[in-house]
Motif scaffolding. Structure first.
Motif, PDB file in Angstrom:
ATOM      1  N   SER A 157      -9.498   6.569  -0.950  1.00 56.02           N
ATOM      2  CA  SER A 157      -9.008   5.297  -1.476  1.00 56.02           C
ATOM      3  C   SER A 157      -9.121   5.321  -2.994  1.00 56.02           C
ATOM      4  CB  SER A 157      -9.846   4.146  -0.907  1.00 56.02           C
ATOM      5  OG  SER A 157      -9.760   3.030  -1.771  1.00 56.02           O
TER       6      SER A 157
ATOM      7  N   SER B 209      -2.344 -10.485   3.141  1.00 56.29           N
ATOM      8  CA  SER B 209      -2.431  -9.475   4.175  1.00 56.29           C
ATOM      9  C   SER B 209      -2.386  -8.037   3.675  1.00 56.29           C
ATOM     10  CB  SER B 209      -1.339  -9.700   5.222  1.00 56.29           C
ATOM     11  OG  SER B 209      -1.861  -9.342   6.462  1.00 56.29           O
ATOM     12  N   SER B 210      -3.353  -7.714   2.845  1.00 53.70           N
ATOM     13  CA  SER B 210      -3.509  -6.324   2.418  1.00 53.70           C
ATOM     14  C   SER B 210      -3.852  -5.447   3.615  1.00 53.70           C
ATOM     15  CB  SER B 210      -4.587  -6.214   1.346  1.00 53.70           C
ATOM     16  OG  SER B 210      -5.857  -6.562   1.860  1.00 53.70           O
TER      17      SER B 210
ATOM     18  N   PHE C 206      -4.494   6.988  -0.941  1.00 54.24           N
ATOM     19  CA  PHE C 206      -3.689   5.753  -0.963  1.00 54.24           C
ATOM     20  C   PHE C 206      -4.211   4.756  -1.986  1.00 54.24           C
ATOM     21  CE2 PHE C 206      -6.323   2.540   1.144  1.00 54.24           C
ATOM     22  CZ  PHE C 206      -7.339   3.323   1.649  1.00 54.24           C
TER      23      PHE C 206
ATOM     24  N   LEU D 114      -1.938  -2.023   4.827  1.00 50.48           N
ATOM     25  CA  LEU D 114      -2.637  -0.748   5.020  1.00 50.48           C
ATOM     26  C   LEU D 114      -2.331  -0.159   6.405  1.00 50.48           C
ATOM     27  CD1 LEU D 114      -4.734   1.342   4.121  1.00 50.48           C
ATOM     28  CD2 LEU D 114      -6.537  -0.296   4.635  1.00 50.48           C
TER      29      LEU D 114
ATOM     30  N   GLY E  20      -3.188   0.482  -3.612  1.00 46.53           N
ATOM     31  CA  GLY E  20      -2.400  -0.715  -3.322  1.00 46.53           C
ATOM     32  C   GLY E  20      -2.513  -1.771  -4.404  1.00 46.53           C
TER      33      GLY E  20
ATOM     34  N   SER F 278     -15.553   0.365   5.937  1.00 51.42           N
ATOM     35  CA  SER F 278     -14.661  -0.554   6.671  1.00 51.42           C
ATOM     36  C   SER F 278     -13.186  -0.272   6.362  1.00 51.42           C
ATOM     37  CB  SER F 278     -15.036  -2.004   6.397  1.00 51.42           C
ATOM     38  OG  SER F 278     -14.969  -2.267   5.027  1.00 51.42           O
ATOM     39  N   TRP F 279     -12.868   0.116   5.122  1.00 54.47           N
ATOM     40  CA  TRP F 279     -11.456   0.388   4.823  1.00 54.47           C
ATOM     41  C   TRP F 279     -10.941   1.556   5.661  1.00 54.47           C
ATOM     42  CZ3 TRP F 279     -10.317   5.241   3.004  1.00 54.47           C
ATOM     43  CH2 TRP F 279     -11.354   5.963   2.413  1.00 54.47           C
TER      44      TRP F 279
ATOM     45  N   ILE G 187       0.852  -1.186   0.000  1.00 56.14           N
ATOM     46  CA  ILE G 187       0.000   0.000   0.000  1.00 56.14           C
ATOM     47  C   ILE G 187       0.888   1.236   0.000  1.00 56.14           C
ATOM     48  CG2 ILE G 187      -1.669   1.360   1.319  1.00 56.14           C
ATOM     49  CD1 ILE G 187      -3.122  -1.056   0.556  1.00 56.14           C
TER      50      ILE G 187
ATOM     51  N   PRO H 184      -3.621  -8.176  -3.461  1.00 50.98           N
ATOM     52  CA  PRO H 184      -5.002  -8.611  -3.661  1.00 50.98           C
ATOM     53  C   PRO H 184      -5.738  -8.676  -2.320  1.00 50.98           C
ATOM     54  CG  PRO H 184      -3.451 -10.416  -4.053  1.00 50.98           C
ATOM     55  CD  PRO H 184      -2.641  -9.176  -3.900  1.00 50.98           C
ATOM     56  N   LEU H 185      -6.956  -8.156  -2.297  1.00 50.27           N
ATOM     57  CA  LEU H 185      -7.716  -8.085  -1.040  1.00 50.27           C
ATOM     58  C   LEU H 185      -8.261  -9.459  -0.655  1.00 50.27           C
ATOM     59  CD1 LEU H 185      -7.630  -5.064  -1.928  1.00 50.27           C
ATOM     60  CD2 LEU H 185      -9.929  -4.846  -1.025  1.00 50.27           C
TER      61      LEU H 185
HETATM   62  P1  ADP Z   1      -6.230  -9.669   3.679  1.00 47.73           P
HETATM   63  O1  ADP Z   1      -6.038 -11.147   3.790  1.00 47.73           O
HETATM   64  O2  ADP Z   1      -5.873  -9.186   2.319  1.00 47.73           O
HETATM   65  O3  ADP Z   1      -5.573  -8.920   4.789  1.00 47.73           O
HETATM   66  P2  ADP Z   1      -8.574  -8.665   4.979  1.00 47.73           P
HETATM   67  O4  ADP Z   1     -10.000  -9.020   4.836  1.00 47.73           O
HETATM   68  O5  ADP Z   1      -7.924  -8.845   6.294  1.00 47.73           O
HETATM   69  O6  ADP Z   1      -7.801  -9.432   3.820  1.00 47.73           O
HETATM   70  O7  ADP Z   1      -8.374  -7.129   4.605  1.00 47.73           O
HETATM   71  C1  ADP Z   1      -8.928  -6.599   3.441  1.00 47.73           C
HETATM   72  C2  ADP Z   1      -9.529  -5.234   3.733  1.00 47.73           C
HETATM   73  O8  ADP Z   1      -8.467  -4.260   3.883  1.00 47.73           O
HETATM   74  C3  ADP Z   1     -10.378  -4.712   2.600  1.00 47.73           C
HETATM   75  O9  ADP Z   1     -11.708  -5.164   2.706  1.00 47.73           O
HETATM   76  C4  ADP Z   1     -10.268  -3.203   2.795  1.00 47.73           C
HETATM   77  O10 ADP Z   1     -11.126  -2.754   3.803  1.00 47.73           O
HETATM   78  C5  ADP Z   1      -8.833  -3.040   3.268  1.00 47.73           C
HETATM   79  N1  ADP Z   1      -7.937  -2.813   2.118  1.00 47.73           N
HETATM   80  C6  ADP Z   1      -6.903  -3.593   1.735  1.00 47.73           C
HETATM   81  N2  ADP Z   1      -6.304  -3.113   0.622  1.00 47.73           N
HETATM   82  C7  ADP Z   1      -6.982  -2.001   0.285  1.00 47.73           C
HETATM   83  C8  ADP Z   1      -6.857  -1.048  -0.786  1.00 47.73           C
HETATM   84  N3  ADP Z   1      -5.930  -1.169  -1.735  1.00 47.73           N
HETATM   85  N4  ADP Z   1      -7.728  -0.028  -0.794  1.00 47.73           N
HETATM   86  C9  ADP Z   1      -8.683   0.093   0.149  1.00 47.73           C
HETATM   87  N5  ADP Z   1      -8.844  -0.755   1.159  1.00 47.73           N
HETATM   88  C10 ADP Z   1      -8.018  -1.798   1.242  1.00 47.73           C
END
Ligand code: ADP
Ligand code: MG
Length: 383
Positions: free
Chosen positions: A67, A124-125, A113, A129, A115, A87-88, A51, A118-119
């Motif tokens: 975002s 671990s997106s 921001f 973040l 990224g 939620s983001w 990110i 992959p979500l």
């Molecule tokens: P992961 O296994 O990728 O961590 P999570 O469900 O824990 O999956 O987290 C994903 C959440 O993080 C998304 O639903 C969003 O709220 C936030 N997120 C992650 N990447 C981004 C992005 N590039 N832009 C906006 N929100 C993001």
């Protein structure tokens, strides 16, 4: 347009100025699955996907966050009652709140921001973040919070503001990642050691089974319970055993009559996996990637047959990997869906990817996603 250009451009458009740029990555875990709660180690590494956030204080008490990927802008204050509904945005709000709880004085700021993790694929997106903002805000507002504490800021953000009861591996890897190195990490003490990872002539690639199995009972808690049952039985004779990581197969075999067959299988996996991680660290230090790969395959076998956390899709991908001469392949993450991680020799790579896509699609009617990754640096300022 590069990600940096897109973020810069939108920041300029929205806020008429420019700020500082921070980046934090997602992560892989090479080996060491279900080891953390058994007192063992994990072996994650930061990846070249993460990110990127441009951040600038705005002199107010409000945060304005945009975002790029979700095409949404949110404004919120920094008091506990100001939790945003998107939620983001809760990840950013949570990081601010957790830093405030640690004595940081955080003012309002503007941010854009974007990224490329992959979500929800298990890379671990969310930690990427959190870590971007924890690391960036700590510098910008001169909070002086040390990096291990920033790991906890990310973890507590998930616990207290996002409803996810996670450990510390993801945030640790995102903040402490180092190019050409994995991290042998004790999740309960945060003690760690860098282990060289320079697989010349190999590529690391994730194949996403694009499947998540929602199970009715909680398999995670059941696995933990089995491990605890085995510890209790072993500790009758060996009272220094607090976790399965302290035990060995001989001791488990002595206690076999006192536990169920199921508990015995689960404990066998946990003990073996801990040993496999230790052996893999030795192999990595020697640059012996053939042994690393063998261990990675053995982990898959253990997760599938003993721990029973695999799926037909993940087992299928593992079989295809074997047939294509992949060096090592296994389920990454807790199981029941997500990706396989694959260590593939350069000359086998193209054929593996094409075969995996074709065979998986023919079998399951949906295309797996392919994410090549490189082990890279952790959180940093980039401009
Ligand atoms: P992961 O296994 O990728 O961590 P999570 O469900 O824990 O999956 O987290 C994903 C959440 O993080 C998304 O639903 C969003 O709220 C936030 N997120 C992650 N990447 C981004 C992005 N590039 N832009 C906006 N929100 C993001
Ligand atoms: Mg997450």
């Amino acid at each position: 347009m590069t990600e940096t250009t897109i973020v810069n451009k939108l920041f300029k458009e929205k806020f008429g100025t420019s700020g500082d740029l921070y980046f934090s990555p997602g992560r892989i875990n090479l080996i060491g699955e279900h080891t953390d709660y058994n007192g063992g180690f994990v072996l994650p590494g930061a990846i070249d996907k993460g990110i990127l956030a441009e951040i600038k204080p705005n002199g107010s008490t409000k945060v304005r966050a945009a975002s790029v990927d979700l095409n949404e802008t949110v404004e919120f204050g920094l008091n506990e009652s100001d939790k945003p509904s998107a939620s983001w945005a809760c990840y950013i709000f949570g990081v601010c709140r957790e830093m405030q709880k640690r004595g940081a004085v955080i003012g309002g700021f503007d941010t854009v921001f974007s990224g490329d993790v992959p979500l929800g694929a298990g890379l671990s997106s969310s930690a990427a973040l959190e870590s971007t903002f924890a690391f960036g805000l700590n510098e910008i507002f001169k909070c002086g919070i040390d990096k291990k504490e920033l790991v906890l800021v990310g973890q507590k953000t998930e616990h207290n503001y996002c409803g996810v009861n996670c450990g510390i591996m993801d945030q640790f890897a995102s903040l402490f990642g180092k190019e050409g190195n994995l991290i042998r990490l004790d999740c309960s003490t945060m003690e760690y050691e860098y282990v060289p990872f320079n697989p010349k002539g190999y590529k690391l690639v994730l194949v996403d089974s694009v499947t998540k199995h929602e199970l009715v009972d909680s398999p995670y808690n059941k696995r933990r319970q089995s491990c605890e049952n085995a510890v209790k039985a072993i500790a009758k004779k060996h009272d220094n055993v607090k976790f399965l990581a302290d035990a060995n197969m001989d001791w488990l075999n002595e206690a076999k009559a006192d536990i169920s067959e199921e508990d015995y299988k689960r404990a066998t996996y946990a003990i073996q996996e801990n040993q496999r991680l230790a052996d893999t660290v030795i192999a990595l230090k020697k640059g012996d990637y053939a042994t690393v790969g063998k261990n990675v395959f053995a982990t898959h076998e253990g997760m599938s047959k003993l721990y029973e956390v695999s799926t037909v899709e993940l087992d299928f991908l593992n079989d295809v990997a074997k047939e294509c001469g992949v060096t090592g392949s296994r389920i990454m993450g807790g199981g029941f869906g997500g990706c396989t991680i694959n260590l593939v020799a350069d000359d086998k790579y193209d054929n593996f990817i094409q075969t995996a896509i074709a065979r998986f699609t023919a079998q399951f009617g949906k295309e797996p996603k392919i994410y090549p990754v490189k082990i890279s640096d952790g959180a940093r300022k980039i401009g």
